[in-house]
Design a protein around this motif. Structure first.
Motif, PDB file in Angstrom:
ATOM      1  N   ALA A 160      31.982  45.653  30.728  1.00 12.65           N
ATOM      2  CA  ALA A 160      31.705  46.633  31.789  1.00 12.65           C
ATOM      3  C   ALA A 160      32.885  46.719  32.747  1.00 12.65           C
ATOM      4  CB  ALA A 160      30.444  46.237  32.548  1.00 12.65           C
ATOM      5  N   GLN A 161      33.027  47.877  33.384  1.00 14.55           N
ATOM      6  CA  GLN A 161      34.117  48.053  34.344  1.00 14.55           C
ATOM      7  C   GLN A 161      33.677  47.514  35.712  1.00 14.55           C
ATOM      8  OE1 GLN A 161      35.815  51.951  34.415  1.00 14.55           O
ATOM      9  NE2 GLN A 161      36.019  52.080  32.195  1.00 14.55           N
ATOM     10  N   ASP A 162      33.928  46.242  35.930  1.00 14.95           N
ATOM     11  CA  ASP A 162      33.553  45.564  37.173  1.00 14.95           C
ATOM     12  C   ASP A 162      34.761  44.755  37.629  1.00 14.95           C
ATOM     13  OD1 ASP A 162      32.541  43.927  39.192  1.00 14.95           O
ATOM     14  OD2 ASP A 162      30.574  43.746  38.249  1.00 14.95           O
ATOM     15  N   ALA A 163      35.625  45.388  38.420  1.00 11.38           N
ATOM     16  CA  ALA A 163      36.891  44.764  38.813  1.00 11.38           C
ATOM     17  C   ALA A 163      36.679  43.470  39.581  1.00 11.38           C
ATOM     18  CB  ALA A 163      37.719  45.744  39.642  1.00 11.38           C
ATOM     19  N   ALA A 164      35.761  43.462  40.519  1.00  6.82           N
ATOM     20  CA  ALA A 164      35.535  42.279  41.350  1.00  6.82           C
ATOM     21  C   ALA A 164      35.083  41.097  40.495  1.00  6.82           C
ATOM     22  CB  ALA A 164      34.500  42.584  42.428  1.00  6.82           C
ATOM     23  N   LYS A 165      34.170  41.340  39.568  1.00  6.36           N
ATOM     24  CA  LYS A 165      33.682  40.274  38.695  1.00  6.36           C
ATOM     25  C   LYS A 165      34.783  39.787  37.759  1.00  6.36           C
ATOM     26  CE  LYS A 165      29.785  39.120  35.654  1.00  6.36           C
ATOM     27  NZ  LYS A 165      28.548  39.651  35.005  1.00  6.36           N
ATOM     28  N   ALA A 166      35.604  40.721  37.285  1.00  5.88           N
ATOM     29  CA  ALA A 166      36.696  40.354  36.379  1.00  5.88           C
ATOM     30  C   ALA A 166      37.699  39.444  37.072  1.00  5.88           C
ATOM     31  CB  ALA A 166      37.393  41.615  35.873  1.00  5.88           C
ATOM     32  N   VAL A 167      38.070  39.806  38.305  1.00  2.21           N
ATOM     33  CA  VAL A 167      39.035  38.993  39.056  1.00  2.21           C
ATOM     34  C   VAL A 167      38.451  37.633  39.391  1.00  2.21           C
ATOM     35  CG1 VAL A 167      40.288  38.801  41.241  1.00  2.21           C
ATOM     36  CG2 VAL A 167      40.295  40.962  39.998  1.00  2.21           C
ATOM     37  N   GLU A 168      37.189  37.621  39.787  1.00  2.00           N
ATOM     38  CA  GLU A 168      36.537  36.369  40.148  1.00  2.00           C
ATOM     39  C   GLU A 168      36.475  35.422  38.953  1.00  2.00           C
ATOM     40  OE1 GLU A 168      35.074  33.760  42.864  1.00  2.00           O
ATOM     41  OE2 GLU A 168      35.724  35.816  43.308  1.00  2.00           O
ATOM     42  N   ALA A 169      36.302  35.993  37.770  1.00  2.00           N
ATOM     43  CA  ALA A 169      36.141  35.178  36.563  1.00  2.00           C
ATOM     44  C   ALA A 169      37.381  34.383  36.199  1.00  2.00           C
ATOM     45  CB  ALA A 169      35.749  36.079  35.393  1.00  2.00           C
ATOM     46  N   VAL A 170      38.552  34.856  36.591  1.00  2.00           N
ATOM     47  CA  VAL A 170      39.785  34.172  36.192  1.00  2.00           C
ATOM     48  C   VAL A 170      40.436  33.395  37.332  1.00  2.00           C
ATOM     49  CG1 VAL A 170      40.223  35.788  34.314  1.00  2.00           C
ATOM     50  CG2 VAL A 170      41.203  36.241  36.561  1.00  2.00           C
ATOM     51  N   LYS A 171      39.796  33.349  38.490  1.00  2.00           N
ATOM     52  CA  LYS A 171      40.312  32.504  39.565  1.00  2.00           C
ATOM     53  C   LYS A 171      40.200  31.046  39.137  1.00  2.00           C
ATOM     54  CE  LYS A 171      39.450  35.403  43.647  1.00  2.00           C
ATOM     55  NZ  LYS A 171      38.691  35.513  44.917  1.00  2.00           N
ATOM     56  N   GLY A 172      41.312  30.351  39.110  1.00  2.00           N
ATOM     57  CA  GLY A 172      41.311  28.959  38.687  1.00  2.00           C
ATOM     58  C   GLY A 172      41.330  28.768  37.188  1.00  2.00           C
ATOM     59  N   LEU A 173      41.405  29.861  36.432  1.00  2.00           N
ATOM     60  CA  LEU A 173      41.458  29.770  34.969  1.00  2.00           C
ATOM     61  C   LEU A 173      42.672  28.960  34.527  1.00  2.00           C
ATOM     62  CD1 LEU A 173      40.291  30.835  32.211  1.00  2.00           C
ATOM     63  CD2 LEU A 173      41.946  32.712  32.421  1.00  2.00           C
ATOM     64  N   SER A 174      42.481  28.067  33.570  1.00  2.00           N
ATOM     65  CA  SER A 174      43.597  27.282  33.051  1.00  2.00           C
ATOM     66  C   SER A 174      43.541  27.302  31.530  1.00  2.00           C
ATOM     67  CB  SER A 174      43.551  25.839  33.570  1.00  2.00           C
ATOM     68  OG  SER A 174      42.356  25.192  33.165  1.00  2.00           O
ATOM     69  N   TRP A 175      44.709  27.227  30.907  1.00  2.00           N
ATOM     70  CA  TRP A 175      44.796  27.225  29.449  1.00  2.00           C
ATOM     71  C   TRP A 175      46.149  26.670  29.019  1.00  2.00           C
ATOM     72  CZ3 TRP A 175      45.511  31.399  32.527  1.00  2.00           C
ATOM     73  CH2 TRP A 175      46.612  32.216  32.292  1.00  2.00           C
TER      74      TRP A 175
END
Length: 228
Positions: A160-175
């Motif tokens: 879905a096009q949800d910019a706020a949720k997308a940005v929040e999901a990758v805060k602190g993402l590590s790989w």
């Protein structure tokens, strides 16, 4: 440095770190972006009595010209040290630079020669995709990691096009990237990564590559690591 935003920022950052470590800047030169004859600048460097030169230019023909001028005007032979970010010795330019680049030191977030399972897999696949492995350089790993983040955003939002949720999901993402361990700082949203000190070396097959000689880990105080 080239006289535009990133060049001016690089000058300020190098000056602050170098002086904090006890170094002295004897002269700062800002070059117009269209500069392609670097001989007068090399003469100014020699006349200044400097023991080393830090350079920042946008990657491409200008970096090739600068490195060749450094060599051809006798600065390398004269023992003047060369410091730069990895744009100046990117792998795709090394065949053209040849012996002129041998021994030059740069710091960067990636080298095609990085010794990890993830990078070996990436280099093999990217080389096939490009058709010519010699053209592989640092922008490819940036695109690869960017796609990784996009995939994670799509997973988190279910497409879905949800910019706020997308940005929040990758805060602190590590790989584990081909460049090494990375993460996204939750506050700044900038990538946090290792920086590698590299030296241009010659392989047994006669090709040139950036050999990693020291790693500045992404954890800890970057200012302290730079001073060491």
């Amino acid at each position: 440095v080239s006289d535009y935003g990133p060049g001016v920022d690089a000058e300020a950052a190098f000056k602050a770190g170098f002086e904090a470590a006890g170094g002295e800047i004897v002269e700062a030169i800002r070059m117009p972006l269209q500069t392609n004859d670097f001989s007068p600048i090399m003469q100014r460097i020699k006349d200044s009595g400097a023991e080393g030169v830090f350079a920042f230019l946008p990657s491409g023909p200008t970096t090739l010209g600068f490195v060749k001028a450094f060599n051809e005007n006798g600065l390398k032979a004269g023992g003047i040290k060369f410091f730069a970010p990895g744009d100046l010795t990117q792998e795709s330019d090394l065949p053209a630079l040849g012996e002129a680049a041998l021994g030059l030191t740069t710091t960067f977030h990636y080298a095609v020669s990085h010794d990890s399972a993830e990078n070996k897999t990436f280099v093999e696949a990217a080389g096939k995709a490009l058709g010519n492995p010699a053209e592989l350089s640092f922008p490819a790993v940036g695109a690869y990691d960017g796609m990784h983040v996009i995939y994670k955003m799509i997973e988190a939002t279910g497409g879905a096009q949800d910019a706020a949720k997308a940005v929040e999901a990758v805060k602190g993402l590590s790989w584990e990237s081909p460049r090494g361990p990375v993460s996204i700082d939750p506050a700044s949203r900038h990538i946090t990564q290792n920086i590698y000190l590299r030296e241009v070396a010659k392989a047994d097959d006669g090709t040139y590559y950036n050999k990693e000689v020291q790693t500045f880990e992404k954890q800890g105080d970057p200012g302290l690591a730079a001073a060491k």
